[in-house]
Enzyme design. Structure first.
Site, PDB file in Angstrom:
ATOM      1  N   CYS A  49      62.008  27.240  75.458  1.00 18.70           N
ATOM      2  CA  CYS A  49      62.460  25.954  75.980  1.00 18.70           C
ATOM      3  C   CYS A  49      63.987  25.839  75.888  1.00 18.70           C
ATOM      4  O   CYS A  49      64.606  26.469  75.028  1.00 18.70           O
ATOM      5  CB  CYS A  49      61.877  24.747  75.237  1.00 18.70           C
TER       6      CYS A  49
ATOM      7  N   ARG B 141      64.836  30.011  79.834  1.00 15.13           N
ATOM      8  CA  ARG B 141      64.132  29.844  78.561  1.00 15.13           C
ATOM      9  C   ARG B 141      62.714  29.308  78.739  1.00 15.13           C
ATOM     10  O   ARG B 141      61.960  29.206  77.779  1.00 15.13           O
ATOM     11  CB  ARG B 141      64.913  28.888  77.648  1.00 15.13           C
TER      12      ARG B 141
ATOM     13  N   TRP C  39      58.787  25.857  77.917  1.00 18.96           N
ATOM     14  CA  TRP C  39      57.869  26.988  77.862  1.00 18.96           C
ATOM     15  C   TRP C  39      56.757  26.522  76.941  1.00 18.96           C
ATOM     16  O   TRP C  39      56.967  26.304  75.746  1.00 18.96           O
ATOM     17  CB  TRP C  39      58.572  28.219  77.300  1.00 18.96           C
TER      18      TRP C  39
ATOM     19  N   ASN D 224      62.714  22.318  71.119  1.00 23.13           N
ATOM     20  CA  ASN D 224      62.486  23.736  71.399  1.00 23.13           C
ATOM     21  C   ASN D 224      61.947  24.353  70.111  1.00 23.13           C
ATOM     22  O   ASN D 224      62.546  24.195  69.061  1.00 23.13           O
ATOM     23  CB  ASN D 224      63.827  24.391  71.784  1.00 23.13           C
ATOM     24  N   GLY D 225      60.799  25.052  70.210  1.00 24.30           N
ATOM     25  CA  GLY D 225      60.271  25.694  69.011  1.00 24.30           C
ATOM     26  C   GLY D 225      58.879  25.180  68.676  1.00 24.30           C
ATOM     27  O   GLY D 225      58.200  24.592  69.523  1.00 24.30           O
TER      28      GLY D 225
ATOM     29  N   GLU E 180      57.628  51.421  79.355  1.00 28.32           N
ATOM     30  CA  GLU E 180      58.504  50.440  79.983  1.00 28.32           C
ATOM     31  C   GLU E 180      58.073  50.222  81.446  1.00 28.32           C
ATOM     32  O   GLU E 180      58.061  49.091  81.939  1.00 28.32           O
ATOM     33  CB  GLU E 180      59.972  50.914  79.893  1.00 28.32           C
TER      34      GLU E 180
ATOM     35  N   LYS F 229      56.953  46.633  82.829  1.00 25.44           N
ATOM     36  CA  LYS F 229      57.640  46.009  83.963  1.00 25.44           C
ATOM     37  C   LYS F 229      56.640  45.648  85.051  1.00 25.44           C
ATOM     38  O   LYS F 229      56.669  44.559  85.605  1.00 25.44           O
ATOM     39  CB  LYS F 229      58.673  47.006  84.496  1.00 25.44           C
TER      40      LYS F 229
ATOM     41  N   GLU G 237      54.281  42.704  83.993  1.00 26.81           N
ATOM     42  CA  GLU G 237      54.869  41.366  83.808  1.00 26.81           C
ATOM     43  C   GLU G 237      55.285  40.715  85.118  1.00 26.81           C
ATOM     44  O   GLU G 237      55.270  39.502  85.230  1.00 26.81           O
ATOM     45  CB  GLU G 237      56.016  41.371  82.797  1.00 26.81           C
TER      46      GLU G 237
ATOM     47  N   HIS H 202      42.758  61.971  74.922  1.00 24.32           N
ATOM     48  CA  HIS H 202      42.194  61.348  73.717  1.00 24.32           C
ATOM     49  C   HIS H 202      41.654  59.951  74.009  1.00 24.32           C
ATOM     50  O   HIS H 202      41.483  59.152  73.106  1.00 24.32           O
ATOM     51  CB  HIS H 202      43.249  61.297  72.616  1.00 24.32           C
TER      52      HIS H 202
ATOM     53  N   LYS I  50      62.684  34.022  79.223  1.00 24.51           N
ATOM     54  CA  LYS I  50      63.700  35.047  79.002  1.00 24.51           C
ATOM     55  C   LYS I  50      64.046  35.196  77.527  1.00 24.51           C
ATOM     56  O   LYS I  50      64.418  36.256  77.073  1.00 24.51           O
ATOM     57  CB  LYS I  50      64.937  34.686  79.821  1.00 24.51           C
TER      58      LYS I  50
HETATM   59  C1  F6R Z   1      60.507  42.631  79.407  1.00 27.00           C
HETATM   60  C2  F6R Z   1      61.382  41.812  78.597  1.00 27.00           C
HETATM   61  C3  F6R Z   1      60.957  41.473  77.211  1.00 27.00           C
HETATM   62  C4  F6R Z   1      62.160  41.445  76.262  1.00 27.00           C
HETATM   63  C5  F6R Z   1      61.738  40.961  74.870  1.00 27.00           C
HETATM   64  C6  F6R Z   1      62.887  40.989  73.889  1.00 27.00           C
HETATM   65  O1  F6R Z   1      61.063  42.876  80.662  1.00 27.00           O
HETATM   66  O2  F6R Z   1      62.415  41.398  79.034  1.00 27.00           O
HETATM   67  O3  F6R Z   1      59.976  42.348  76.750  1.00 27.00           O
HETATM   68  O4  F6R Z   1      62.708  42.726  76.194  1.00 27.00           O
HETATM   69  O5  F6R Z   1      61.241  39.659  74.978  1.00 27.00           O
HETATM   70  O6  F6R Z   1      63.903  40.144  74.285  1.00 27.00           O
HETATM   71  P1  F6R Z   1      65.361  40.297  73.710  1.00 27.00           P
HETATM   72  O7  F6R Z   1      65.899  41.610  74.211  1.00 27.00           O
HETATM   73  O8  F6R Z   1      66.121  39.133  74.269  1.00 27.00           O
HETATM   74  O9  F6R Z   1      65.252  40.289  72.228  1.00 27.00           O
END
Ligand code: F6R
Length: 607
Positions: free
Chosen positions: A2, A27, A74, A98-99, A479, A483, A486, A502, A602
């Protein structure tokens, strides 16, 4: 997560609050709302979904008033609808939060017993009623806020406004960040300095446990004992412009294309390409004197750390323990006093990473962090900061921050190798020369967009995908899967290619595309065997390799993406791009919200 904003202003604040919320939408974007005090009356507009819905709502029914608070959500407690959207009111009190309030159920029961009625399912409304209850018992706003804060458990940032005083917002921080911006006869509160950047760059960051009494011409900060404390006022380096997409369809696309440039800036920060040596940077520890490095991070940043482990161990012979921060923080791992801790985070605010940092600090380890947001909490609490020079990353799915994290890790591994005497100056210069070529190759990979886009059109119909890789391509496989899932919502898993037999091989049939990341390296043949195992079961292979790999892969593929021949050390940086592009174009064909995928945010400031 948030984002929260508060303004005690000189002009109508609602448009300014919406403007600041736009910079905080990363956020969370489940709902948004603004409340103001106008002619002694509390009023609010709230809307489910993204900020545009709130803007439309305010357009239909404007909000006046020179003081206000705003929120972009959020969802944690309660579904993301308008009723649960902030600000929440209780009599004369309005609040954004927020939180998470961890003891909210117990507090709510007490309030219900005292006759307070709830209109939402949020933990935030509990705080609004608690402040109100203190005021009903005769406390003034400051006392009411302080007494309430003392009863709250959890991680939170709050902004509280009071109907009877249109020159007062109380802000509080316990965990998630909160900054106060100093204006000329006006004052601002925001979850980060970037949110406040168009208004002021004079910023005071609240520290954990601080609560602030914010008035137009006065800021007073107290700690949790109630004592007044002094916090530094500093110049923010946050940029005031709202980064725009330019000619790109999405921020994610723009950020993918920015990579050659930002990788180049990042590498140049650490490496001297002229002398062929790692630059002298401020170090919180000496690579030559530590016997282990403990890395922790979350999500994509964790996967960058996992690549880093291969580099540190191979080049510098430095053993690395790497952990997902949410596990590390509770694992109570014994830490050697001769080790150092390294945390990786784009936002620098991730709750689990921050908690792990604090654990290591308590254990007496020197703390370093690789962060993109220089003014973040993780950066501020570290003994040394290794910045990624990626610039603001807006797309929720991390792309350029990841390759910049890799660039920092590779540079540090080279430095560690040199400091520990594991490479000669000539070998160091050779590695640095190879790293300096990463931006050039990244640029060449971007030219594969037509081929990858065409392939993505076919993938947009699949339900599941598997990604395989060995060595540093194993984290990259994870990764790629992260990607894809998500942003396209296609289920995907990343595996070490050798693990296929396995378990995951049971999933393979003709409906299952398998992305294999395999440059022609010393273990290429092993991966070819794994591809054969997939092909024998009808699996469709998408091979990402180099020219030699394409020539020598004796297996039928659905598609072979040929990237330039690159030196081993830059493979993960260069191969990250086709993996990101595949996820991006697939999501575009699926028609999902690429920059703001569902359920994500984010900056993850809650556990
Ligand atoms: C995936 C992604 C998340 C962040 C994770 C950590 O694309 O962006 O998995 O990498 O939430 O976030 P930070 O790097 O801000 O600690």
């Amino acid at each position: 997560m948030c984002g929260i904003v508060g303004i005690v202003g000189r002009t109508p604040v609602a448009p300014l609050i919406v403007d600041a919320l736009k910079r905080l939408e990363y956020r969370g974007y489940d709902s948004a709302g603004v409340a103001t005090i106008e002619k002694g009356r509390l009023d609010r507009r709230r809307a489910e979904g993204k900020l545009v819905n709130l803007e439309r709502r305010i357009g239909e029914e404007p909000l006046d008033g020179l003081i206000g608070i705003g929120h972009t959500r959020w969802a944690t407690h309660g579904v993301p609808n308008e009723t649960n959207a902030h600000p929440h009111f209780s009599k004369d009190v309005a609040i954004v939060h927020n939180g998470i309030i961890e003891n909210f159920a117990e507090l709510r029961a007490g309030l219900l017993a005292d006759g307070y009625e709830f209109t939402s399912q949020t933990d935030t409304e509990v705080v609004a009623h608690m402040v109100s209850r203190e005021m009903d018992r005769g406390a003034d706003p400051e006392q009411a806020a302080f007494r309430t804060l003392q009863q709250l458990e959890g991680a939170f940032a709050l902004a509280i406004m009071f109907r009877g005083d249109d020159d007062l917002i109380i802000g509080a921080r316990n965990g998630p960040p909160l900054a106060v911006g100093h204006g000329d006869g006006e004052m601002f509160l925001g979850s980060d300095a970037i949110a406040l950047a168009p208004f002021t760059n004079a910023i005071t960051y609240l520290e954990d446990g601080d609560w602030a009494v914010v008035r137009r011409n006065e800021l007073k900060i107290h700690d949790m004992t109630g004592a007044e404390v002094q916090r530094k006022r500093q110049q923010s380096i946050g940029t005031s412009f709202l980064v725009d997409k330019g000619n790109y369809r999405h921020f994610m696309e723009k950020e993918i294309y920015e990579q050659p440039e930002v990788i180049s800036h990042t590498l140049a920060h650490y490496l001297d390409f002229t002398t062929g040596a790692a630059k002298q940077i401020e170090m919180p520890f000496d690579f030559a004197k530590i016997d282990r490095l403990a890395i922790s991070a979350c999500g994509t940043a964790y996967l960058a750390g996992l690549v880093g482990k291969y580099w540190f161990e191979r080049l510098a012979r430095l053993p690395v323990d790497i952990d997902i921060a949410s596990e590390f923080r509770y694992r109570e791992m014994p830490l050697s006093k001769e080790s150092a801790a390294l945390f990786i985070s784009q936002s620098g605010e991730t709750a689990d990473t921050l908690a792990s940092l604090r654990y290591c600090k308590q254990e007496g380890l020197p703390i370093a962090s690789i962060v993109n947001v220089r003014e973040s909490t993780i950066a501020r609490e570290s003994n040394g900061v290794f910045p990624t020079l990626a610039g603001p990353e807006i797309g929720v799915a991390s792309t350029k921050a990841f390759t910049c994290q890799l660039s920092v890790l590779a540079s540090l591994a080279v430095k560690a190798a040199a400091d520990r005497g594991k490479v000669t100056p000539q070998e160091q210069a050779g590695l640095i020369r190879q790293l300096s070529e990463a931006p050039k190759y990244a640029n060449q990979v971007l030219k594969l967009s037509d081929q990858i886009e065409k392939l993505a059109r076919e993938l947009a119909h699949v339900k599941h995908m598997l990604y395989l890789g060995r060595d540093t391509n194993f984290p990259l496989a994870m990764e790629g899967a992260l990607k894809l899932k998500e942003i396209s919502y296609i289920h995907a898993e990343g595996y070490a290619a050798g693990e296929l037999k396995h378990g995951p091989i049971a999933l393979i049939d003709e409906t299952m595309p398998v992305v294999v990341i395999a440059p022609h390296d010393r273990i290429f043949e092993k991966t070819v065997s794994n591809m054969q195992e997939v092909a024998a079961r009808g699996g469709k292979i998408i091979l990402i390799t180099d020219r030699k790999g394409a020539e020598q892969a004796t297996v039928q593929t659905l598609e072979t993406i040929v990237v330039p021949d690159v030196p081993e050390i830059i493979t993960p940086i260069v191969y990250a791009l086709p993996v990101q592009m595949l996820a991006y174009y697939t999501a575009v064909f699926m028609g999902t919200d690429v920059d703001q995928p569902r359920n994500l945010a984010k900056s993850v400031t809650v556990e």
